[in-house]
Design an enzyme around this catalytic site. Structure first.
Site, PDB file in Angstrom:
ATOM      1  N   ASP A  57     -22.887  11.765 -12.980  1.00 62.81           N
ATOM      2  CA  ASP A  57     -23.267  11.420 -11.607  1.00 62.81           C
ATOM      3  C   ASP A  57     -24.759  11.153 -11.434  1.00 62.81           C
ATOM      4  O   ASP A  57     -25.204  10.878 -10.327  1.00 62.81           O
ATOM      5  CB  ASP A  57     -22.853  12.535 -10.638  1.00 62.81           C
ATOM      6  CG  ASP A  57     -21.401  12.438 -10.219  1.00 62.81           C
ATOM      7  OD1 ASP A  57     -20.826  11.331 -10.291  1.00 62.81           O
ATOM      8  OD2 ASP A  57     -20.832  13.466  -9.807  1.00 62.81           O
ATOM      9  N   GLU A  60     -25.560   7.478 -10.362  1.00 61.75           N
ATOM     10  CA  GLU A  60     -24.963   7.206  -9.055  1.00 61.75           C
ATOM     11  C   GLU A  60     -25.648   7.961  -7.916  1.00 61.75           C
ATOM     12  O   GLU A  60     -25.795   7.430  -6.822  1.00 61.75           O
ATOM     13  CB  GLU A  60     -23.486   7.624  -9.145  1.00 61.75           C
ATOM     14  CG  GLU A  60     -22.629   7.250  -7.996  1.00 61.75           C
ATOM     15  CD  GLU A  60     -21.181   7.628  -8.266  1.00 61.75           C
ATOM     16  OE1 GLU A  60     -20.539   8.119  -7.318  1.00 61.75           O
ATOM     17  OE2 GLU A  60     -20.691   7.447  -9.401  1.00 61.75           O
ATOM     18  N   ASP A  61     -26.066   9.204  -8.177  1.00 59.51           N
ATOM     19  CA  ASP A  61     -26.489  10.091  -7.085  1.00 59.51           C
ATOM     20  C   ASP A  61     -27.915  10.627  -7.177  1.00 59.51           C
ATOM     21  O   ASP A  61     -28.290  11.488  -6.385  1.00 59.51           O
ATOM     22  CB  ASP A  61     -25.540  11.292  -6.998  1.00 59.51           C
ATOM     23  CG  ASP A  61     -24.130  10.896  -6.604  1.00 59.51           C
ATOM     24  OD1 ASP A  61     -23.965   9.853  -5.943  1.00 59.51           O
ATOM     25  OD2 ASP A  61     -23.187  11.624  -6.963  1.00 59.51           O
ATOM     26  N   ASP A 118     -13.960  14.312 -14.752  1.00 58.65           N
ATOM     27  CA  ASP A 118     -14.595  14.290 -13.429  1.00 58.65           C
ATOM     28  C   ASP A 118     -13.545  14.470 -12.339  1.00 58.65           C
ATOM     29  O   ASP A 118     -13.670  15.333 -11.457  1.00 58.65           O
ATOM     30  CB  ASP A 118     -15.345  12.967 -13.262  1.00 58.65           C
ATOM     31  CG  ASP A 118     -15.883  12.719 -11.879  1.00 58.65           C
ATOM     32  OD1 ASP A 118     -16.173  13.687 -11.137  1.00 58.65           O
ATOM     33  OD2 ASP A 118     -16.036  11.535 -11.506  1.00 58.65           O
TER      34      ASP A 118
END
Length: 180
Positions: A57, A60-61, A118
């Site tokens: 992640d 993405e984050d 995930d």
């Protein structure tokens, strides 16, 4: 004793996700990527796949880039993290989720393991929260129960084609049935 690359990935993910919490909880976000990495480790995956799970992640984050990951952990890890990341966050929820489902047909087996771990951890968290909150759990999500069910069942169908019969896909099936 020097850190292993798994230790370096944990440290990077912890710093990158510092201050973030799991959706509508007080649980530190790092618990999720760490758990994903541990699921992959238990499944007997390679170190690169475990590292990709821990970092899945970050692109993405957080402010971590694919280039950062490639420089620290190599091209393979960077590619796996990119494959497990949603595209453009400005797209609608449906477009992002459909992209993930469609992308699985092209994804490597290794990337499918990262994605499956995930989703497995997400589902286990949701099942645990559902046991405490009941139907009010669905208010946490922009899209309610029906769209969540569509998404997870669609992912499962795609993953069953790519990594059929694996313990992780079987576990994903169990969690989907518990929740929906």
């Amino acid at each position: 004793m020097p850190f292993t690359t798994v230790d370096q990935a944990i440290n990077l993910a912890a710093k990158a996700h510092a201050g973030q919490k799991r959706k509508a909880t007080e649980v530190p976000y790092i618990s999720h990527p760490y758990s994903v990495g541990m699921l992959l480790l238990k499944a007997g995956c390679s170190e690169d796949i475990v590292i990709a799970g821990i970092l899945h992640d970050t692109i993405e984050d957080t402010l971590v880039t694919e280039k950062d990951i490639e420089e620290m952990f190599g091209k393979k890890v960077a590619e796996l993290v990119t494959m497990a990341s949603e595209p453009d966050k400005s797209l609608s929820w449906e477009e992002r989720k459909q992209h993930t489902i469609d992308h699985l047909s092209e994804a490597s087996e290794e990337a499918c393991y990262v994605i499956c771990a995930d989703k497995l951890h997400n589902l286990r968290s949701m099942v645990s929260d559902y046991e405490k909150l009941g139907e009010s759990l669905w208010s946490r999500f922009k899209k309610g129960r029906d769209r969540q069910e569509w998404y997870y069942r669609s992912l499962l169908a795609s993953l069953e084609k790519k990594i059929p019969g694996t313990p992780m896909v079987k576990a994903l099936t169990v969690e989907i049935e518990k929740l929906f």
